[in-house]
Motif scaffolding. Structure first.
Motif, PDB file in Angstrom:
ATOM      1  N   ASP A 155      -2.009   4.811   2.402  1.00 22.76           N
ATOM      2  CA  ASP A 155      -0.851   4.061   1.831  1.00 22.76           C
ATOM      3  C   ASP A 155       0.147   4.847   1.114  1.00 22.76           C
ATOM      4  O   ASP A 155       1.509   4.737   1.596  1.00 22.76           O
ATOM      5  N   VAL A 156      -0.291   5.599   0.182  1.00 21.74           N
ATOM      6  CA  VAL A 156       0.699   6.665  -0.466  1.00 21.74           C
ATOM      7  C   VAL A 156       1.198   7.582   0.506  1.00 21.74           C
ATOM      8  O   VAL A 156       2.454   7.771   0.425  1.00 21.74           O
ATOM      9  N   ILE A 159      -6.182   3.720  -0.088  1.00 21.12           N
ATOM     10  CA  ILE A 159      -4.847   3.946  -0.990  1.00 21.12           C
ATOM     11  C   ILE A 159      -4.242   5.225  -0.706  1.00 21.12           C
ATOM     12  O   ILE A 159      -3.137   5.321  -0.869  1.00 21.12           O
ATOM     13  N   LEU A 210     -10.674   4.374  -2.033  1.00 25.42           N
ATOM     14  CA  LEU A 210      -9.660   5.402  -2.343  1.00 25.42           C
ATOM     15  C   LEU A 210      -8.849   6.010  -0.968  1.00 25.42           C
ATOM     16  O   LEU A 210      -7.708   6.478  -0.919  1.00 25.42           O
ATOM     17  N   PRO A 242      -7.895  -0.407 -10.073  1.00 22.96           N
ATOM     18  CA  PRO A 242      -7.325  -0.428  -8.751  1.00 22.96           C
ATOM     19  C   PRO A 242      -5.740   0.178  -9.119  1.00 22.96           C
ATOM     20  O   PRO A 242      -5.320   0.808  -8.524  1.00 22.96           O
ATOM     21  N   ARG A 250      -4.430   3.561  -7.970  1.00 21.31           N
ATOM     22  CA  ARG A 250      -3.160   3.804  -7.146  1.00 21.31           C
ATOM     23  C   ARG A 250      -2.413   4.837  -7.703  1.00 21.31           C
ATOM     24  O   ARG A 250      -1.762   5.938  -7.236  1.00 21.31           O
ATOM     25  N   SER A 251      -2.114   4.616  -9.166  1.00 22.66           N
ATOM     26  CA  SER A 251      -1.218   5.731 -10.018  1.00 22.66           C
ATOM     27  C   SER A 251      -1.613   6.944  -9.953  1.00 22.66           C
ATOM     28  O   SER A 251      -0.751   7.923  -9.776  1.00 22.66           O
ATOM     29  N   MET A 274      -1.131   8.621  -6.256  1.00 25.81           N
ATOM     30  CA  MET A 274       0.346   8.611  -6.155  1.00 25.81           C
ATOM     31  C   MET A 274       0.847   9.847  -6.727  1.00 25.81           C
ATOM     32  O   MET A 274       1.645  10.620  -6.000  1.00 25.81           O
TER      33      MET A 274
END
Length: 541
Positions: free
Chosen positions: A385-386, A382, A379, A413, A417-418, A421
């Motif tokens: 990246d967000v 991720i 996490l 995964p 990510r959703s 985000m």
């Protein structure tokens, strides 16, 4: 003494020496009898048979009853008995008694009013030239109380047995003879307890032929192992069939080692019928649930198909509108003028908003049908990246973002990510009016297990309205303040639920918001009637 001496001299002079010696022996005997009477360990007294007045009383009677000797000699024999017992005593004395008569157990009253039970024997004799009755009393109060207590216990035990719906029985250790059977056998099997005691084969003959091996095996198990239980059917004389539960065990008397067997027979026909009805109802309910689930699944599939088709059909003209508005503004800006340019910009903005809404609705609907593929997800990576994508979209934005290292969870995964985000995107959006926004991603340990959180110092809100945020299209801020479709947190909640977790919010207006969530099935879901742990938290899912 002088008179006695003169009498002795006279007797000697007259030659009656033998008579003198006889009188001496009689006196010695009387002294011995008197001494035995006075010192006998049991209470004794004598009373005049005609007047009932006491003539003599021994020391044991004085000590036991509490009266002095003088008080005894001033009393009547009837004074020793309670008033209601005197007529019985008078009837006994009026009868022709043998010289030695056992009067049995009677009640006496002591000086302090206490009643005692005594075993009385009466002896008729002449005392001091009067017809008298010598009484010997043996206190048996303790024995009488013990006997009465046993009788009461036996009566209570029998009343209990008679009132029980279960049938009780006791038999010899070899199970070949029944020694006791309670009245409930008549209700259960239609035969009296006496019939079962007289015919040792009667009970097995009542067992349904198909179930008789079960009953016989149970008896063998009782003899072999000391206890057994089973269920079988019995056939009553009226032709009805009843189910019974048969429980029995060996009984060993610890005092002498003697052994018996005892058991309980309980009619469980209604219980089994209720259990069968419940099983039938459950089967019917399961069938209805399966049918309802299949119908619901079909409806969901149809709805998803419709949503995908509608989204595709809507997105095509929307994209055309957005494209043509862009061309219109680029090629014919001078002809449109300021007002036309403003209006065309509004059209383009609305079309893009509609496009975002369609995308969000598609994402929301796909969460429920997405095939989970849980793996160990980083996490922290991720989240970085967000944040990088958000910084790229707003290069001039000042924000301090802290992301804890080593945040791992078992999750899908794509859905993880959703989830991040949406959560980090909300933190980025609602802290946008701060001169220097602060966003933190980390984890804490709580009573529900490990929880991850996303914290910001943004606008915040009143948590009393937190329930609205997890419903699609519900917003606590005006669209003019913060953009959005109102679908993001609803999507987050569905993602968390799909992973067996929970999500909750903590927020204060103008201070900021923290969203806590878990992705572990071990997290406990708070019951609906459990109050929140903190008035500043809103717990959902």
């Amino acid at each position: 003494m002088l008179l006695s001496g003169l009498l002795v001299v006279a007797l000697v002079r007259t030659g009656n020496l033998a008579l003198l010696k006889a009188q001496q022996r009689l006196h010695i005997g009387e002294v011995r009898v008197q001494d035995l009477f006075q010192h006998h360990p049991k209470p004794m007294w004598a009373f005049d048979e005609e007047t009932l007045r006491f003539i003599a009383v021994n020391h044991a009677a004085v000590a036991h009853y509490g009266y002095t000797e003088a008080e005894f000699l001033g009393m009547l024999a009837t004074d020793m008995r309670p008033p209601e017992d005197v007529p019985q005593m008078m009837r006994l004395l009026s009868e022709t008694l043998t010289p030695h008569h056992d009067a049995g157990i009677v009640r006496h009253r002591k000086k302090n009013g206490e009643l005692c039970h005594v075993h009385v024997s009466l002896h008729r004799m002449r005392i001091r030239h009067r017809d008298s009755v010598l009484v010997i009393a043996d206190d048996v109060t303790d024995e009488v109380r013990t006997r009465d207590a046993l009788k009461r216990q036996e009566l209570q035990f029998r009343q209990l047995h008679d009132s029980l719906q279960e049938a009780l029985w006791i038999g010899k250790d070899d199970v070949r003879e029944m020694l006791y059977a309670s009245p409930a056998f008549l209700t259960i099997c239609g035969h009296s307890a006496r019939s079962l005691l007289q015919d040792r084969t009667l009970w097995l003959s009542l067992v349904h032929p198909e179930d008789r091996p079960i009953a016989e095996e149970s008896l063998l198990n009782l003899v072999a192992f000391g206890s057994a239980q089973c269920e079988y059917r019995i056939c009553r004389p009226d032709g009805s069939v009843r189910w019974v539960a048969d429980r029995k065990r060996r009984i060993v008397d610890a005092s002498d080692g003697s052994r018996l067997v005892g058991g309980i027979i309980e009619d469980i026909t209604d219980v089994r019928a209720a259990a069968q009805a419940l099983r039938d109802a459950n089967e019917q309910l399961e069938e209805r649930v399966q049918a309802r689930t299949a119908a619901l699944q079909f409806a969901n599939d149809e709805l998803d198909a419709f949503a995908r088709t509608a989204a595709h059909d809507l997105k095509t003209p929307l994209n055309a509108i957005i494209g043509f508005i862009g061309l219109l503004r680029a090629r014919y800006a001078p002809a449109l003028g300021p007002e036309g340019d403003r209006m065309s910009a509004l059209v383009e903005s609305s079309a893009r908003g509609m496009n975002h809404l369609i995308n969000d609705l598609l994402a929301l609907s796909q969460v429920a049908t997405h095939q989970l593929q849980p793996v160990s997800v980083d996490l922290s990576a991720i989240a970085r990246d967000v944040v990088a994508e958000l910084r790229q979209s707003e290069p001039g934005r000042q924000a301090e973002v802290r992301i804890e290292d080593g945040l791992h969870a078992q999750a899908d995964p794509g859905l993880a990510r959703s989830l991040l985000m949406n959560l980090i995107g909300n933190a980025w959006k609602y802290s946008g009016k701060r001169a220097c926004a602060e966003i933190e991603v980390g984890r804490v340990e709580s009573p529900d297990g490990t929880e991850f959180f996303v914290r910001d110092n943004g606008a915040g809100f009143d948590t009393r309205q937190a329930d609205k945020l997890f419903k699609p299209f519900q917003r606590l801020h005006e669209a003019s303040e913060f953009s959005g479709t109102g679908v993001g947190l609803a999507t987050c909640q569905r993602i968390v639920r799909r992973h067996g977790g929970h999500i909750r919010l903590s927020s204060q207006p103008d201070v900021g918001t923290t969203v806590f969530f878990s992705l572990s099935g071990r997290a406990r879901t708070r019951p609906a009637d459990e109050p929140p742990r903190d008035s500043g938290f809103a717990r959902l899912a």
